[in-house]
Structures are given as C-alpha cells and as structure tokens.
Motif scaffolding. Structure first.
Motif, short mmCIF file in Angstrom:
data_model
loop_
_atom_site.label_atom_id
_atom_site.label_comp_id
_atom_site.label_asym_id
_atom_site.label_seq_id
_atom_site.Cartn_x
_atom_site.Cartn_y
_atom_site.Cartn_z
N HIS A 161 0.82 -1.21 0.00
CA HIS A 161 0.00 0.00 0.00
C HIS A 161 0.85 1.27 0.00
CE1 HIS A 161 -3.49 2.47 0.54
NE2 HIS A 161 -3.06 2.94 1.69
N VAL A 162 1.85 1.31 0.87
CA VAL A 162 2.76 2.46 0.93
C VAL A 162 4.18 1.92 0.86
CG1 VAL A 162 3.50 4.49 2.23
CG2 VAL A 162 1.12 3.73 2.37
N LEU A 163 4.86 2.20 -0.25
CA LEU A 163 6.23 1.80 -0.48
C LEU A 163 7.11 3.05 -0.53
CD1 LEU A 163 5.53 -0.83 -3.28
CD2 LEU A 163 6.03 -1.31 -0.88
N PRO A 164 8.38 2.95 -0.15
CA PRO A 164 9.18 4.16 0.01
C PRO A 164 9.62 4.82 -1.29
CG PRO A 164 10.50 2.23 0.52
CD PRO A 164 9.10 1.75 0.34
N GLY A 165 9.87 4.05 -2.36
CA GLY A 165 10.43 4.63 -3.56
C GLY A 165 9.58 4.51 -4.80
N ILE A 166 8.60 3.62 -4.80
CA ILE A 166 7.73 3.40 -5.95
C ILE A 166 6.28 3.45 -5.49
CG2 ILE A 166 9.40 2.05 -7.28
CD1 ILE A 166 8.03 -0.49 -6.29
N THR A 167 5.38 3.49 -6.45
CA THR A 167 3.95 3.45 -6.12
C THR A 167 3.38 2.12 -6.60
OG1 THR A 167 3.37 4.51 -8.23
CG2 THR A 167 3.72 5.94 -6.32
N PRO A 168 2.46 1.53 -5.86
CA PRO A 168 1.92 0.23 -6.26
C PRO A 168 0.99 0.36 -7.46
CG PRO A 168 0.74 1.06 -4.36
CD PRO A 168 1.88 2.01 -4.59
N HIS A 169 0.85 -0.73 -8.17
CA HIS A 169 -0.10 -0.78 -9.28
C HIS A 169 -1.52 -0.74 -8.74
CE1 HIS A 169 -1.96 -2.02 -13.04
NE2 HIS A 169 -2.56 -3.00 -12.39
N VAL A 170 -2.34 0.14 -9.30
CA VAL A 170 -3.77 0.20 -8.98
C VAL A 170 -4.52 0.11 -10.30
CG1 VAL A 170 -5.64 1.50 -7.92
CG2 VAL A 170 -3.33 1.63 -6.94
N VAL A 204 -6.01 5.44 -24.51
CA VAL A 204 -5.65 6.29 -23.38
C VAL A 204 -4.36 5.81 -22.73
CG1 VAL A 204 -6.35 7.03 -21.07
CG2 VAL A 204 -8.01 7.06 -22.95
N ALA A 205 -4.24 4.50 -22.53
CA ALA A 205 -3.03 3.95 -21.92
C ALA A 205 -1.80 4.29 -22.76
CB ALA A 205 -3.16 2.44 -21.76
N ALA A 206 -1.92 4.23 -24.08
CA ALA A 206 -0.79 4.53 -24.96
C ALA A 206 -0.38 5.99 -24.89
CB ALA A 206 -1.13 4.16 -26.40
N MET A 207 -1.31 6.88 -24.50
CA MET A 207 -1.02 8.32 -24.39
C MET A 207 -0.37 8.69 -23.06
SD MET A 207 -4.70 9.65 -25.85
CE MET A 207 -4.50 11.28 -25.12
N MET A 208 -0.56 7.85 -22.04
CA MET A 208 -0.08 8.18 -20.70
C MET A 208 1.42 7.94 -20.57
SD MET A 208 -3.31 6.67 -18.49
CE MET A 208 -2.66 7.12 -16.88
N THR A 209 2.00 8.50 -19.51
CA THR A 209 3.43 8.37 -19.26
C THR A 209 3.69 7.19 -18.33
OG1 THR A 209 3.73 10.76 -19.48
CG2 THR A 209 5.47 9.55 -18.33
N TRP A 210 4.57 6.30 -18.78
CA TRP A 210 4.97 5.14 -18.00
C TRP A 210 6.47 5.18 -17.79
CZ3 TRP A 210 0.57 3.48 -16.23
CH2 TRP A 210 -0.58 3.60 -17.03
N ASN A 211 7.03 4.20 -17.11
CA ASN A 211 8.47 4.24 -16.86
C ASN A 211 9.29 3.91 -18.10
OD1 ASN A 211 7.90 1.55 -17.03
ND2 ASN A 211 8.78 0.96 -15.05
N ARG A 212 8.61 3.45 -19.14
CA ARG A 212 9.22 3.26 -20.45
C ARG A 212 8.21 3.68 -21.52
NH1 ARG A 212 11.02 -2.86 -20.39
NH2 ARG A 212 9.73 -2.94 -18.52
N PRO A 213 8.67 4.03 -22.73
CA PRO A 213 7.73 4.36 -23.80
C PRO A 213 6.80 3.18 -24.08
CG PRO A 213 9.96 5.03 -24.41
CD PRO A 213 10.08 4.23 -23.15
N TRP A 214 5.58 3.50 -24.49
CA TRP A 214 4.57 2.47 -24.76
C TRP A 214 5.09 1.41 -25.72
CZ3 TRP A 214 0.03 0.88 -22.91
CH2 TRP A 214 -0.82 0.13 -23.71
#
Length: 340
Positions: free
Chosen positions: A201-210, A286-296
């Motif tokens: 739920h709460v991680l120090p350096g990353i955010t969990p997948h929701v 929409v997912a392809a337009m969003m910013t992820w840790n790598r390009p889509w």
C-alpha cells in the motif's frame, strides 16, 4: 531503522528490534527483486507477515533466513497475508504444510482466491483476451497479453475484517483494510510497538499498481478506494513503516501524502490529455497516451495489459468525479472528457 534498497544478493535477514525480524525472499525474474517477509515474535511461535513467491529458491531463502535468525519454519504459528498476489501469498501454503500454521487474509481477497481456484486455465485466458479486446487492443495484442498467469495461492483458513486482531498471543496486531492495490489489501498495525506493516500500500520509492479488472467495470472505483486508504494511513502519523518491498522507512504519513499527490497529478494530466481530444477514446488508446516508466512501444504485452488496467482505474475515478463520460453499449468501450 531506515535501510536503502540493495540488490537481492546483498540482502540479509535483519533483527529490527522489538521482536520483529525481516527476511528478504527473492522473486526470480522480477525487477522488484525480493519481498520482505516479516516475522513477529510470540510466546507460541512467530507469525509471518506475508510469505513470498512460490519458488524453490524463495523457499530456501525463507526457511534458511528464519533459521539464521534462530527460528525454525516448523515453529511458525501463522501467516497473515497483506494481499493475495503471488509474491506475498505464494509460499503461505508450503509454510502451512511444514508447520501446521494457519493462513489469514482479508475476506475480500479470500473471495478472489476462491474464484481463482475454481477458474480453469483456458477459461482465464479467454476471459483476459476478451477483456483486452473490449479495452481496444487488437486481437493479436489481446492474445499476447493474456498469458503468463501465476498459480493461485493457497486458500486461507481464516478471514479478516477491518479492525480485527490477528491471532498473535501476547501482542496486538490489528488489520487495517486499505483497498486499492487489491480489494482486500490490509496494512497491519503492531499496536504494542506502534509500527505499521504496509504491504504494497505504501512503499518508500515506488507506487503500487492500482488497476481495474475487467477494465470496463463501472461498479467499482479502485483508485478512489486507494486514495481514501492513503488518507486513512496518513492518520496514523509519523509511524515507522515496514513495507513488503524496497526498505523500511520512518513517517508513513508523509510518504502516503506523496503518493496521493502523485496520483492527483496523474489524474489532472489525464484530464488535460482527454480535453485535447474531442473524439472518444478507448482504454487502450488512453493507456498509450499516458506516461509510464518506459515508452509504450517498449512495453511488453504483459506490461501493456497492466498499464491498461491502471489507465482504466484513472478513467473510472474521473468518471466518478464527473470529469469524463463513458460511451456505454459500444465495443470497445470509450471515454470522453466532459470539461476542459
């Protein structure tokens, strides 16, 4: 108490003081590297918080790590699982076989485990492929992104609700329902030491997948649940946090606020993206337009499927807030901004 994340090869079991120990358990082939399994002392044997991935290397690390700390896996009294994902619940069944321990998880995740156990493999593949297609993935992508499932975890013996005390003699370990990452995710407040086991739920350096599954559900709001759960955890104040990944850290309230701000910013950016596009868009678009840790284009089919789940969760929250509308009765489902 705070320790920085190191590669799994540099991890060691640790005595965290106050009758709490941590054992790093590897997740083979996963960039997360390891799960931090915690052992909490009791007069009738330790209780584990999570158990790790079901893999021979992971079992060796868990049983060997406990032995290094002076505990025999056969003495484990119980395993309380923060949520049903395989890097947390995977070895719980093997611990039960070795020790006779009980397994406990929140009732909402227990219901999902029962569903998974009763669902045939081919039916799961068909379900996922149809879900991806309804989100806007082309048939080839839908097939590629629908494989690679893990075996279901062991069915729990005990089901927890919010506020329940875990069976931990001589101590007070209370379940705190924090849905979002999964419907039945729980944090665990060790009241006699004022520490919080935060799972994912709460991680120090990353955010969990929701994410939301199936992507086109309109009867749940996982991201909204997650944000409310973050507010609840923030109410605990500056407690020390013992997460399932990365490293232990102080002031869980401050980190919960940071994660909330991250998602609020993501929601605002998604609103702006949708406002620039007058035509309705599929979840996949929409997912392809969003910013992820790598390009889509560099995401694997499996990661694209996860990204679509997260995009769907953000779209659903914007729908609940009245900022987008769903075009119902069409396939694939589409969303459109209602304001600028």
């Amino acid at each position: 108490m705070k320790t920085r994340r190191r590669p799994y090869t540099e991890q060691r079991p640790q005595d965290l003081g106050g009758g709490v120990w941590s054992v790093p358990v590897p997740i083979p082939g996963n960039p997360l590297g390891y799960t931090l399994v915690y052992a909490v002392e009791s007069p009738q044997g330790p209780v584990l918080v999570d158990a790790g991935w079901n893999h021979p290397e992971a079992w060796e690390a868990l049983s060997g790590g406990l032995a290094t700390l002076g505990m025999d896996v056969a003495s484990v009294r119980g395993v309380v699982v923060t949520h049903f994902h395989p890097d947390h619940a995977g070895l719980a069944g093997q611990v039960r076989e070795a020790s006779g321990a009980w397994i406990a998880m929140h009732e909402d995740d227990a219901a999902l485990v029962r569903l998974m156990i009763g669902y045939a493999g081919d039916a799961q593949d068909t379900f996922r492929s149809d879900m991806l297609r309804r989100a806007g993935a082309d048939p080839d992508e839908a097939r590629e992104a629908s494989g690679g499932r893990a075996a279901p975890p062991a069915q729990p013996d005990r089901e927890l609700r919010d506020g329940d005390l875990v069976d931990l003699p001589g101590r007070r370990l209370r379940a705190v329902h924090t849905p979002g990452h999964t419907p039945g995710h729980i944090c665990l407040h060790l009241e006699d030491a004022d520490r919080l086991f935060t799972g994912d739920h709460v991680l120090p350096g990353i955010t969990p997948h929701v994410g939301i599954y199936p992507y086109d559900r309109d009867d749940v709001d996982p991201l909204g649940d997650f944000l409310r759960s973050l507010d609840r955890v923030a109410g605990f104040g500056p407690l020390d946090a013992l997460p399932a990944h990365e490293w232990t850290f102080p002031n869980v309230a401050a980190r919960a606020a940071e994660i909330r701000d991250h998602h609020e910013d993501k929601l605002q950016r998604l609103r702006a993206l949708l406002a620039e596009r007058p035509e309705p868009l599929t979840i996949w678009e929409v997912a392809a337009m969003m910013t992820w840790n790598r390009p889509w284009d560099e995401l694997s089919p499996m990661l694209r499927g996860m990204a679509a789940g997260e995009a769907a969760a953000h779209l659903r929250t914007l729908e609940v807030q009245g900022h987008v509308r769903r075009h119902a009765g069409v396939e694939p489902v589409r969303f459109q901004a209602l304001d600028s």
